[in-house]
Motif scaffolding. Structure first.
Motif, short mmCIF file in Angstrom:
data_model
loop_
_atom_site.label_atom_id
_atom_site.label_comp_id
_atom_site.label_asym_id
_atom_site.label_seq_id
_atom_site.Cartn_x
_atom_site.Cartn_y
_atom_site.Cartn_z
N THR A 16 0.85 -1.21 0.00
CA THR A 16 0.00 0.00 0.00
C THR A 16 0.88 1.25 0.00
O THR A 16 0.56 2.25 -0.66
CB THR A 16 -0.93 0.03 1.21
OG1 THR A 16 -0.18 -0.18 2.42
CG2 THR A 16 -2.00 -1.03 1.10
N ALA A 20 0.93 4.03 -3.15
CA ALA A 20 0.49 5.40 -2.88
C ALA A 20 1.63 6.36 -2.54
O ALA A 20 1.40 7.57 -2.48
CB ALA A 20 -0.51 5.39 -1.72
N LEU A 160 -5.74 3.80 0.83
CA LEU A 160 -4.54 2.96 0.86
C LEU A 160 -3.55 3.47 1.92
O LEU A 160 -2.90 2.68 2.61
CB LEU A 160 -3.87 2.94 -0.51
CG LEU A 160 -4.65 2.25 -1.64
CD1 LEU A 160 -3.92 2.43 -2.96
CD2 LEU A 160 -4.84 0.77 -1.34
N TYR A 161 -3.45 4.76 2.02
CA TYR A 161 -2.59 5.40 3.01
C TYR A 161 -3.00 4.99 4.42
O TYR A 161 -2.16 4.66 5.27
CB TYR A 161 -2.69 6.90 2.77
CG TYR A 161 -2.17 7.85 3.80
CD1 TYR A 161 -1.06 7.57 4.59
CD2 TYR A 161 -2.77 9.11 3.93
CE1 TYR A 161 -0.60 8.49 5.51
CE2 TYR A 161 -2.30 10.04 4.84
CZ TYR A 161 -1.22 9.71 5.62
OH TYR A 161 -0.76 10.64 6.52
#
Length: 551
Positions: A16, A20, A160-161
């Motif tokens: 992830t 990102a 995603l962060y």
């Protein structure tokens, strides 16, 4: 927790973050700068475009005449306030009805001032939109236009962060107490970078959780507000933002001469929220059946729902308070809860120390994503085999290293150069907004192309020195404006903090360039950060590795 679970969370955190990371670097670096929007705006505005403030009520003739004679201004115009006085200029925008509500690229800007003979002078005045462009980079993770699809992309990246944050904490939990403040400095650079990455991540974790969750809310806020208005407010919330026009057969247009003066409108809001400091009056539909003026301002001791502050909605003729839902210091508990998402994201609370803290946290966050990608690259470095050939790096590792270097350093260099250009473009070119966009993306894509053409090791050091030069151009432009005003540049002592901050940033980048150069020269030759080409063991014995520049 079982080791296999830890491995799963570590994999989630890694991938992830990789997906990102570069977009979030741009968002955090640009966002750190936009905390100081107003100082940057003043720093980049020529002195000739600035006006001396006048008493508030001295602007009333300008307001009345402009709103009565100019339909576009009557639909919505703003009077800016400064230090309890007014800037004697009324400003409004004409938006393309087919454009996205958040897309500022097609907006035309107009302003009106009083001529010496008392008449109103209206002119189109395209702003540079430099600060707004940097804010767009922040809000849509480096994409050029703030549109719905780009915001949805930003929302996915923010989700995603958040997953990367949660999984990173889970991975670190077993060794959190032992390794929390462990920063093992030595020959093992990867270990040192990992320790620093973990420390910065844990210390700033609350900040990052707020950023991640609030960014998701911002990405889908239109949908969230529409649902909230329907389910909670029964469709009445939107009345704080009326857009209705007069229909045939309704009351005749109202005369703006009957409106209360600005000082009276401001005093009504101050009485409703003690401590309120006004920054502007936004008139809307004042000649129609539902006139309104929003008195914008901040309360240093309260939460503000926007970066500009909060507002109270008034009837400009009677002074009746129509809404205080967004008024700093006078919000209800449900509205305060919603406003807190905005305030925590935009640093619109607390005193002067909060923006500086957010600047540091934003830059630290950008470094967190940059270091995360570098750690991923270094983890995939194959150790040199004893008695065998030195392994070549995998293509995906080399490409990720080049992309990280090009995107991150290109963002820094591009923003710095387009900021410095603000001292030189006014009066020399038309279409300042297009020039600032063009300068940024020219530098950004040139850096990315150079990084892929040369490889991460050979590109990193020259690109870092380019970022140093571009960042030094910011204080250098002000210095030249002070020493040689005839060049067209200018300097202002009150905004010296902008130049000193840029100088500190250039020194930090110079330190990074020197440290990276040492790594490129002396690091393991099987690393993507080594400029020496891998050779089979036994060849080139006793010879120095080939370097892209002489010692």
């Amino acid at each position: 927790m079982r080791a296999d679970y830890i491995r799963i969370y570590k994999s989630v955190h890694t991938w992830t973050g990789i997906v990102a990371g570069m977009a979030l670097f741009i968002a955090f670096y640009a966002g750190a700068l936009t905390v100081f929007k107003e100082p940057l705006r003043r720093w980049s505005t020529p002195p000739a475009a600035l006006m001396q403030p006048v008493p508030m009520d001295a602007a009333q003739p300008l307001i009345v005449q402009t709103l009565a004679a100019t339909p576009a201004a009557g639909r919505g115009a703003t009077l800016r306030l400064e230090g309890g006085q007014a800037i004697a200029r009324l400003e409004w925008q004409v938006r393309n009805p087919k454009a996205d509500d958040h897309d500022e690229s097609s907006v035309r800007h107009f302003s009106a001032v009083l001529a010496p003979d008392g008449s109103v002078q209206v002119r189109e005045q395209p702003p540079s939109r430099l600060v707004e462009f940097i804010d767009v980079l922040h809000r849509v993770v480096g994409l050029p236009v703030d549109s719905d699809p780009n915001r949805w992309i930003m929302g996915v990246i923010s989700a995603l962060y958040f997953l990367a944050l949660v999984s990173g904490v889970v991975v670190l939990l077993p060794s959190l107490v032992k390794d929390f403040f462990a920063l093992r400095v030595g020959r093992n650079l990867k270990r040192m970078w990992l320790d620093a990455h973990n420390v910065v991540g844990i210390v700033s974790l609350p900040f990052h959780i707020v950023m991640a969750l609030s960014a998701v809310v911002f990405a889908y806020h239109d949908q969230i507000f529409a649902l909230q208005d329907k389910l909670v407010h029964q469709g009445q919330w939107s009345q704080a933002f009326p857009r209705s026009q007069a229909k045939p057969g309704e009351a005749p247009p109202r005369d703006p001469a009957g409106m209360l003066p600005p000082s009276r409108l401001v005093q009504i809001v101050k009485d409703a929220a003690p401590g309120f400091e006004p920054v502007g009056l936004q008139y809307s539909q004042v000649t129609g059946p539902k006139p309104m003026v929003r008195v914008w301002g901040k309360n240093p001791e309260a939460v503000s729902p926007r970066a500009l502050g909060g507002f109270a909605a008034l009837d400009p003729y009677s002074g009746k308070l129509l809404s205080s839902d967004y008024l700093s210091g006078a919000q209800s508990t449900p509205n305060l809860f919603i406003s807190s998402f905005f305030a925590l994201h935009m640093a619109s609370f607390g005193g002067a120390a909060v923006p500086w803290l957010y600047l540091l946290l934003g830059l630290a966050g950008a470094w967190l994503f940059y270091s995360g990608n570098l750690l991923w690259v270094e983890t995939r470095r194959k150790a040199q085999r004893r008695g065998g050939e030195m392994p070549a790096q995998r293509r995906d590792t080399a490409l990720m290293a080049s992309a990280t270097v090009g995107v991150c350093i290109g963002c820094v260099a591009g923003i710095s150069l387009t900021l410095a250009a603000a001292k030189w473009l006014p009066g020399r070119v038309d279409g300042l907004a297009a020039w600032h966009v063009g300068i940024y993306y020219s530098v950004f894509f040139a850096c990315v192309a150079w990084a892929f053409a040369r490889g991460a090791a050979r590109a990193a050091v020259p690109l870092l020195w380019l970022a140093v030069a571009c960042t030094l151009a910011i204080p250098a432009s002000s210095l030249l404006g002070w020493l040689a005003p005839g060049t067209g540049a200018w300097a202002e002592r009150a905004l010296l903090g902008v130049d000193l901050t840029a100088l500190a940033g250039a020194l930090a980048l110079a330190w990074m360039a020197r440290a990276t150069a040492r790594r490129v020269r002396s690091g393991p030759q099987d690393s993507v950060w080594s400029a020496a080409r891998p050779q089979p063991a036994g060849e080139g014995q006793g010879q120095e590795p080939a370097l892209p520049w002489p010692r």
